[in-house]
Motif scaffolding. Structure first.
Motif, PDB file in Angstrom:
ATOM      1  N   ASP A 110       0.829  -1.203   0.000  1.00  0.00           N
ATOM      2  CA  ASP A 110       0.000   0.000   0.000  1.00  0.00           C
ATOM      3  C   ASP A 110       0.867   1.259   0.000  1.00  0.00           C
ATOM      4  OD1 ASP A 110      -3.038   0.954   0.743  1.00  0.00           O
ATOM      5  OD2 ASP A 110      -1.547   2.253   1.674  1.00  0.00           O
ATOM      6  N   PHE A 111       1.940   1.224   0.804  1.00  0.00           N
ATOM      7  CA  PHE A 111       2.799   2.401   0.933  1.00  0.00           C
ATOM      8  C   PHE A 111       3.423   2.793  -0.403  1.00  0.00           C
ATOM      9  CE2 PHE A 111       7.084   4.151   1.827  1.00  0.00           C
ATOM     10  CZ  PHE A 111       6.714   5.323   2.476  1.00  0.00           C
ATOM     11  N   GLN A 114       1.259   4.737  -2.672  1.00  0.00           N
ATOM     12  CA  GLN A 114       1.119   6.139  -2.300  1.00  0.00           C
ATOM     13  C   GLN A 114       2.415   6.919  -2.527  1.00  0.00           C
ATOM     14  OE1 GLN A 114      -2.050   6.591  -1.534  1.00  0.00           O
ATOM     15  NE2 GLN A 114      -2.313   4.362  -1.468  1.00  0.00           N
ATOM     16  N   SER A 279       2.813   8.567   6.430  1.00  0.00           N
ATOM     17  CA  SER A 279       2.229   7.893   5.270  1.00  0.00           C
ATOM     18  C   SER A 279       2.248   6.379   5.454  1.00  0.00           C
ATOM     19  CB  SER A 279       2.998   8.283   4.005  1.00  0.00           C
ATOM     20  OG  SER A 279       2.436   7.697   2.863  1.00  0.00           O
ATOM     21  N   SER A 283      -0.894   3.746   5.723  1.00  0.00           N
ATOM     22  CA  SER A 283      -0.978   2.500   4.945  1.00  0.00           C
ATOM     23  C   SER A 283      -1.295   1.321   5.857  1.00  0.00           C
ATOM     24  CB  SER A 283       0.337   2.246   4.201  1.00  0.00           C
ATOM     25  OG  SER A 283       0.522   3.177   3.157  1.00  0.00           O
ATOM     26  N   ARG A 286      -4.911   1.391   6.820  1.00  0.00           N
ATOM     27  CA  ARG A 286      -5.781   0.974   5.714  1.00  0.00           C
ATOM     28  C   ARG A 286      -5.777  -0.532   5.543  1.00  0.00           C
ATOM     29  NH1 ARG A 286      -4.165   5.811   3.237  1.00  0.00           N
ATOM     30  NH2 ARG A 286      -2.295   4.829   2.372  1.00  0.00           N
TER      31      ARG A 286
END
Length: 307
Positions: A110-111, A114, A279, A283, A286
């Motif tokens: 996920d990171f 982004q 950030s 992640s 999420r």
């Protein structure tokens, strides 16, 4: 200071030879020697000395060799940030093995969506070692357990999961009460030097159970595999381990309340990489929210059943 001179110094320390460092840099040995003299003038201390046919660092050189990698990384990262739109850079993340084998791959997936231009370095260690590494500036953040001691006020912490104890047992024994299994089956002990292993000790004492202990080890993945092979049962934290399909292992809730180990992210509040750390924490949240929406913890044992 010329950072290239510092890089040359690290090569000399690594190879024990100015000639070899020069060969790798594709310059002359005389040029390397001149760079080392310049560094010694800069630091006002001798950095290298001869030991037979090799060159070794002096005590001052040893100290420089320990701090130089972090300094070079900071300078490289600053160069990247100055010459980019702010979305790049580097992040050094420490992790315990449990996270590395469970949540962290999904968090990083996920990171990088982004922050696709960020380069991530991973280092694995125990929570105490990760705490020290953050203090010393060797890593930026750690995905780990909450320490057994109070965090300094300079640290920040984001809780991701709470993990109570569960009993791992072979599927064909899932119909038996957990305490009966602990009294009658060999116990594969989770390393009592670890926080989770100490939780096991507390629970067994409170329940007045003295099991027959067959093995003791620190790897939760290996413990689950040993339970699968019929070597015993195990009391372990209810982690988000992602074990292979087909394992005949079940997780049984315990009849008495247990301690829960806290799993999350820690970092220094003054970190120069706070935007990247925040950030990564976003992640992580999420990933866990998506897993909870599916009704299972991220990476949970695929063989989980409720007795």
């Amino acid at each position: 200071m010329e950072t290239s001179y510092l890089q040359s110094f690290m090569l000399v320390v690594e190879t024990g030879s100015m000639a070899e460092a020069a060969r790798r840099q594709r310059i002359t040995a005389a040029a390397i020697a001149q760079q080392m003299r310049t560094l010694e003038k800069e630091f006002k201390a001798p950095l290298l000395t001869r030991a037979g046919r090799t060159v070794v660092p002096t005590p001052a050189g040893h100290r420089l060799s320990q701090s130089a990698p972090a300094l070079l990384r900071e300078l490289a990262n600053a160069h990247t940030l100055v010459n980019s739109d702010g979305d790049g850079g580097e992040l050094v993340v420490g992790t315990i093995n449990t996270a590395l084998h469970s949540l962290l791959p999904d968090i990083l997936a996920d990171f990088v969506k982004q922050r696709p231009r960020v380069k991530v370095f991973l280092q694995s260690a125990a929570t105490r070692q990760l705490y020290d590494a953050i203090l010393q500036g060797h890593i930026d953040a750690a995905v780990c357990l909450y320490p057994t001691f109070a965090l300094a006020k300079t640290f920040d912490w984001a809780l991701l999961r709470e993990e109570p104890l569960v009993l791992l047992a072979p599927r064909h024994l899932a119909h038996l009460p957990p305490h009966e299994l602990l009294r009658t089956q060999p116990l594969i002990r989770y390393d009592r030097n670890l926080g989770g292993g100490q939780m096991v000790d507390h629970y067994l004492r409170a329940a007045r159970i003295t099991p027959f202990e067959r093995f003791e080890l620190s790897s939760l993945v290996a413990i689950a595999m040993m339970v699968d092979r019929g070597l015993g049962v195990a009391l372990v934290p209810d982690t988000a381990l992602n074990l292979p399909d087909g394992q005949s292992v079940v997780r049984l809730p315990l009849p008495e309340a247990t301690q829960a180990r806290r799993f999350g992210v820690m970092w220094l509040r003054s970190s120069a990489r706070l935007p990247l750390i925040h950030s990564m924490v976003d992640s992580a949240r999420r990933v866990l929210a998506q897993a909870n929406a599916r009704g299972l913890p991220a990476g949970a044992l695929k063989t989980r059943v409720n007795p």
